[in-house]
Write a protein that holds these residues in place. Structure first.
Motif, PDB file in Angstrom:
ATOM      1  N   ILE A 175      -0.048   2.618   3.629  1.00 10.05           N
ATOM      2  CA  ILE A 175       0.510   3.905   3.254  1.00 10.05           C
ATOM      3  C   ILE A 175       1.977   3.946   3.645  1.00 10.05           C
ATOM      4  O   ILE A 175       2.344   3.569   4.762  1.00 10.05           O
ATOM      5  CB  ILE A 175      -0.274   5.042   3.923  1.00 10.05           C
ATOM      6  N   ASP A 176       2.825   4.399   2.718  1.00 11.30           N
ATOM      7  CA  ASP A 176       4.250   4.425   3.010  1.00 11.30           C
ATOM      8  C   ASP A 176       4.652   5.765   3.623  1.00 11.30           C
ATOM      9  O   ASP A 176       3.819   6.651   3.857  1.00 11.30           O
ATOM     10  CB  ASP A 176       5.078   4.091   1.766  1.00 11.30           C
ATOM     11  N   GLY A 177       5.940   5.934   3.888  1.00 12.57           N
ATOM     12  CA  GLY A 177       6.418   7.119   4.575  1.00 12.57           C
ATOM     13  C   GLY A 177       6.316   8.391   3.779  1.00 12.57           C
ATOM     14  O   GLY A 177       6.407   9.493   4.339  1.00 12.57           O
TER      15      GLY A 177
ATOM     16  N   ALA B 275      -1.491  -5.413  -7.900  1.00  9.27           N
ATOM     17  CA  ALA B 275      -1.089  -4.478  -6.852  1.00  9.27           C
ATOM     18  C   ALA B 275      -0.996  -3.096  -7.463  1.00  9.27           C
ATOM     19  O   ALA B 275      -0.436  -2.925  -8.548  1.00  9.27           O
ATOM     20  CB  ALA B 275       0.252  -4.886  -6.254  1.00  9.27           C
ATOM     21  N   SER B 276      -1.553  -2.085  -6.790  1.00  4.94           N
ATOM     22  CA  SER B 276      -1.605  -0.726  -7.314  1.00  4.94           C
ATOM     23  C   SER B 276      -0.923   0.224  -6.339  1.00  4.94           C
ATOM     24  O   SER B 276      -0.879  -0.019  -5.131  1.00  4.94           O
ATOM     25  CB  SER B 276      -3.052  -0.286  -7.534  1.00  4.94           C
ATOM     26  N   LEU B 277      -0.402   1.319  -6.888  1.00  4.82           N
ATOM     27  CA  LEU B 277       0.253   2.342  -6.073  1.00  4.82           C
ATOM     28  C   LEU B 277      -0.207   3.720  -6.538  1.00  4.82           C
ATOM     29  O   LEU B 277      -0.161   4.035  -7.729  1.00  4.82           O
ATOM     30  CB  LEU B 277       1.777   2.225  -6.192  1.00  4.82           C
ATOM     31  N   PHE B 278      -0.671   4.528  -5.570  1.00  2.72           N
ATOM     32  CA  PHE B 278      -1.170   5.872  -5.858  1.00  2.72           C
ATOM     33  C   PHE B 278      -0.357   6.906  -5.086  1.00  2.72           C
ATOM     34  O   PHE B 278       0.090   6.655  -3.965  1.00  2.72           O
ATOM     35  CB  PHE B 278      -2.642   5.998  -5.464  1.00  2.72           C
ATOM     36  N   SER B 279      -0.212   8.078  -5.674  1.00  5.81           N
ATOM     37  CA  SER B 279       0.467   9.182  -4.993  1.00  5.81           C
ATOM     38  C   SER B 279      -0.435   9.735  -3.901  1.00  5.81           C
ATOM     39  O   SER B 279      -1.633   9.420  -3.841  1.00  5.81           O
ATOM     40  CB  SER B 279       0.800  10.285  -5.998  1.00  5.81           C
ATOM     41  N   PRO B 280       0.088  10.618  -3.031  1.00  2.86           N
ATOM     42  CA  PRO B 280      -0.773  11.248  -2.017  1.00  2.86           C
ATOM     43  C   PRO B 280      -1.926  12.046  -2.614  1.00  2.86           C
ATOM     44  O   PRO B 280      -2.904  12.316  -1.927  1.00  2.86           O
ATOM     45  CB  PRO B 280       0.192  12.152  -1.253  1.00  2.86           C
ATOM     46  N   LEU B 281      -1.818  12.413  -3.905  1.00  5.32           N
ATOM     47  CA  LEU B 281      -2.897  13.141  -4.581  1.00  5.32           C
ATOM     48  C   LEU B 281      -3.775  12.220  -5.407  1.00  5.32           C
ATOM     49  O   LEU B 281      -4.627  12.689  -6.178  1.00  5.32           O
ATOM     50  CB  LEU B 281      -2.308  14.239  -5.470  1.00  5.32           C
ATOM     51  N   GLY B 282      -3.586  10.913  -5.277  1.00  4.33           N
ATOM     52  CA  GLY B 282      -4.459   9.959  -5.944  1.00  4.33           C
ATOM     53  C   GLY B 282      -4.071   9.589  -7.353  1.00  4.33           C
ATOM     54  O   GLY B 282      -4.812   8.867  -8.032  1.00  4.33           O
TER      55      GLY B 282
ATOM     56  N   VAL C  18       2.714  -2.412   4.762  1.00  5.81           N
ATOM     57  CA  VAL C  18       3.888  -1.715   4.255  1.00  5.81           C
ATOM     58  C   VAL C  18       4.962  -1.707   5.323  1.00  5.81           C
ATOM     59  O   VAL C  18       4.689  -1.413   6.493  1.00  5.81           O
ATOM     60  CB  VAL C  18       3.532  -0.270   3.846  1.00  5.81           C
ATOM     61  N   ASP C  19       6.196  -2.046   4.928  1.00  4.57           N
ATOM     62  CA  ASP C  19       7.284  -2.079   5.908  1.00  4.57           C
ATOM     63  C   ASP C  19       8.009  -0.732   5.954  1.00  4.57           C
ATOM     64  O   ASP C  19       7.659   0.220   5.256  1.00  4.57           O
ATOM     65  CB  ASP C  19       8.238  -3.242   5.629  1.00  4.57           C
TER      66      ASP C  19
ATOM     67  N   VAL D 184      -1.409  10.047  11.606  1.00  5.06           N
ATOM     68  CA  VAL D 184      -0.573   9.019  12.210  1.00  5.06           C
ATOM     69  C   VAL D 184       0.707   8.879  11.390  1.00  5.06           C
ATOM     70  O   VAL D 184       0.744   9.214  10.207  1.00  5.06           O
ATOM     71  CB  VAL D 184      -1.278   7.642  12.294  1.00  5.06           C
ATOM     72  N   ARG D 185       1.739   8.387  12.034  1.00  2.00           N
ATOM     73  CA  ARG D 185       2.985   8.135  11.320  1.00  2.00           C
ATOM     74  C   ARG D 185       2.810   6.943  10.396  1.00  2.00           C
ATOM     75  O   ARG D 185       2.206   5.940  10.770  1.00  2.00           O
ATOM     76  CB  ARG D 185       4.125   7.864  12.307  1.00  2.00           C
ATOM     77  N   THR D 186       3.310   7.078   9.186  1.00  2.00           N
ATOM     78  CA  THR D 186       3.242   5.977   8.236  1.00  2.00           C
ATOM     79  C   THR D 186       4.657   5.604   7.807  1.00  2.00           C
ATOM     80  O   THR D 186       5.560   6.446   7.817  1.00  2.00           O
ATOM     81  CB  THR D 186       2.418   6.374   6.998  1.00  2.00           C
ATOM     82  N   PRO D 187       4.865   4.305   7.469  1.00  2.00           N
ATOM     83  CA  PRO D 187       3.867   3.230   7.454  1.00  2.00           C
ATOM     84  C   PRO D 187       3.458   2.821   8.871  1.00  2.00           C
ATOM     85  O   PRO D 187       4.175   3.105   9.837  1.00  2.00           O
ATOM     86  CB  PRO D 187       4.596   2.095   6.734  1.00  2.00           C
TER      87      PRO D 187
END
Length: 639
Positions: free
Chosen positions: A329-331, A344-351, A372-373, A628-631
């Motif tokens: 999960i990114d920031g 590789a897939s990427l989803f928003s916080p709402l899926g 994730v960096d 938790v803090r992400t990433p």
């Protein structure tokens, strides 16, 4: 544990590499005594990790006029006291700021109008409305002081003049689950000043779960690729309605408050606090609560039978997922997912899928791991596969562009790389399953561990790694009973006999190392100094071939079980009984139908995200864990 490979890869790996088992006899092996770790650290504390500077919010932002209705199911709440709040900023559950000098009273239709002229602490302040008391319908003879309902509106600068909102049981259930980790008794809602993103995403989730303009589920922003949670939300809303629609705090309220009193805790006195207790104790009194919900039909559709528990979840498809494995999960709260079959897939916080078909190419091949960096880039190790060279690490930014060239990073002797962890110095540690090595890469992909990586006879088909606060790398050895600690410079290797086919490893805020044992159906714990605190002795809570493991902001331990449709929750190191099962014997969330759950991660809103290797589904458990803090870079910290 590495999931079963396609047959052609199974035979290939078996013919090339031989499994070697390790003996004990190392310092600290087998010890069961508990040490106090890092006395200055604590669960839920912040850390010294430097974050990017953000522009300060605009203060004293003028609010606009809007209206709404407070409803008890289909009946108006007449004479209810309505207050508008801005969420607190001094910590989770901190007191919100009342924005109206005097609470409003709803009229005979339950309507109210908030006049312009109130002042938000900032343009980004998250607003919410609470309706308390009121007579449930025109036929009611008295007010119900136990009725407390909440609707999360969004940030102050997003509330449109003359808009209309509903405050009812559905909006309350949606808000309570999405904001569970930010709420406290008495309708207090707040987050730390450093977790504005987590709170904003949680409010957006509440609006996706319920349409706050209509008071129904799901909301207009609910992802089209998600399974609707409406039956579960409506059943819980009917449960609350049984109390809200009663008068003079009748038997329905008494029964609700009794069934939602936490073990050893205080009974709630209003419907909002009762709902909050359900969200935090989803396995308690499930049958009786379901039975109570069936006595009302204010909302539909509803559950056809009692649920396994009252966790709230959404299953998402799409985004190109093909046997999803590692995730991170990114920031911003976006969720990256790796897939075994080269996507590789990427989803928003709402899926919502942010890359409709995902990313292919750029070296992706037989991917199991992902990290994730700090820049939000996803690092994905790639094993060889017929037609795909593998032995690389692909890196992608949030727009889907490769930042590791056309074939990924290939330096450092990568050999069937299976997992990756990012250190706080921005370097990446890659676990090489094929030759039992570790490859250390700079942020630009340069080998820091020589041409062939770091190795030792102590490594035995390593499959996972985590990095502690001292930059040591802890590695899980799938083919041995050990985890191995590797110094930052790759010189000393120290193994600890603790485990049974360890598949995953995580490090908590106190420096303790938690290990999921795939074949042992158990979890082990090791202190930061190498004392084995639990040699696979944690076996309860539904553990069944534990695959993924994560620590939340309160030090609780969450496990994805590869061979059962549930997750496990264990007490963390900060509790009186570390490792004690907090989930029931069958685990939590069985209704989500997890299939070969592989990875698990916690976001800054308190959601749990799980990749389902066997079903091409990404599962979100709403508000179940401490944020938790992400990433995640190094041990988890509270945001």
């Amino acid at each position: 544990m590495r999931p079963p490979l396609p047959s052609f890869l199974t035979s290939m790996v078996a013919s090339i590499f031989a499994v070697s088992m390790l003996a004990c006899g190392l310092t600290g092996c087998g010890s069961s005594s508990r040490e106090t770790q890092n006395p200055t650290a604590s669960c839920g504390s912040s850390s010294s990790v430097v974050t990017k500077t953000q522009n300060p919010p605009v203060s004293n932002y003028p609010g606009v006029s809007f209206g709404g209705k407070a409803m008890a199911g289909k009946q108006p709440l007449i004479g209810a006291a309505v207050q508008l709040y801005a969420a607190g900023t001094s910590g989770n559950g901190s007191s919100g700021t009342a924005l109206l000098s005097t609470a409003l009273a709803t009229d005979s239709s339950g309507a109210f109008t908030v006049p312009a002229g109130y002042t938000c602490p900032s343009a980004a302040s998250q607003l919410y409305v609470v309706a308390r008391g009121g007579k449930p319908g025109t036929a009611a003879t008295s007010a119900n002081s136990a009725a407390t309902l909440l609707t999360a509106l969004g940030s102050c600068n997003q509330v449109v003049a003359s808009s209309q909102f509903v405050v009812n049981e559905v909006t309350t259930v949606a808000a309570v689950y999405a904001l569970s980790q930010f709420l406290s008794a008495g309708a207090n809602l707040g987050a730390s000043a450093t977790n504005a993103v987590g709170l904003a995403n949680a409010v957006a989730t509440a609006s996706a779960l319920a349409d706050i303009g209509a008071g129904s589920s799901p909301g207009r922003g609910f992802a089209a690729n998600g399974t609707s949670p409406a039956p579960r939300i409506d059943s819980m809303a009917n449960l609350l309605n049984a109390c809200v629609a009663s008068t003079a705090n009748g038997n329905a309220c008494t029964e609700l408050f009794s069934a939602t009193t936490p073990a050893g805790g205080t009974a709630p006195t209003n419907t909002l606090d009762a709902a909050l207790n359900i969200s935090r104790n989803p396995a308690a009194n499930v049958a009786s609560l379901y039975a109570a919900s069936t006595g009302n039909s204010a909302f539909s559709p509803v559950l056809a039978a009692a649920p396994a528990d009252w966790t709230l979840f959404v299953n998402y498809t799409g985004g190109g997922m093909a046997s999803p494995s590692g995730l991170g999960i990114d920031g911003s709260g976006n969720v990256w997912v790796a897939s075994y079959f080269n996507v590789a897939s990427l989803f928003s916080p709402l899926g919502n899928p942010l890359l409709s078909q995902g990313i292919t190419g750029f070296g992706l091949s037989a991917s199991y791991g992902l990290a994730v960096d700090a820049d939000g880039d996803a690092w994905i190790p790639n094993e060889p596969n017929p037609g795909f060279p593998g032995n690389s690490v692909s890196v992608f930014n949030s727009t889907g562009q490769s930042v590791a060239g056309s074939g990924g990073f290939t330096a450092g002797g990568l050999d069937y790389p299976i997992a990756v962890a990012i250190d706080t110095d921005a370097s990446a540690w890659v676990v090489d399953y094929g030759n039992s090595h570790l490859t250390h890469l700079s942020s630009s992909g340069q080998a820091l561990s020589g041409a062939s990586g770091y190795t030792s006879p102590l490594l035995a088909f390593p499959v996972a790694a985590a990095i502690d606060q001292s930059h040591n790398v802890w590695v899980a050895n799938q083919s041995g009973p050990t985890v191995t600690k590797v110094a930052p410079d790759g010189s000393p290797f120290t193994s600890y006999t603790c485990c049974d086919a360890p598949s995953s490893v995580a490090i908590d805020q106190l420096g303790n190392v938690w290990v999921g044992n795939y074949y042992g159906n158990s979890v082990s714990e090791i202190s930061s100094t190498g004392v084995v605190l639990a040699d696979g002795t944690f076996t309860s809570g539904g553990l069944d071939h534990p695959q993924g493991i994560a620590i939340d902001g309160a030090c609780k331990v969450w496990i994805a079980n590869y061979r059962s449709p549930s997750i496990t929750e264990l007490a963390g190191a900060g509790s009186a009984s570390p490792g004690a099962a907090l989930s029931p014997s069958g685990g939590l969330g069985a209704d989500a139908n997890l299939l070969e759950a592989y990875a698990i991660a916690v976001d800054a809103s308190g959601n749990l995200w799980i990749s389902n290797f066997g079903s091409n589904i990404l599962t979100q458990f709403v508000g179940l864990a401490s944020p938790v803090r992400t990433p995640l870079i190094g041990p988890p910290i509270a945001p």
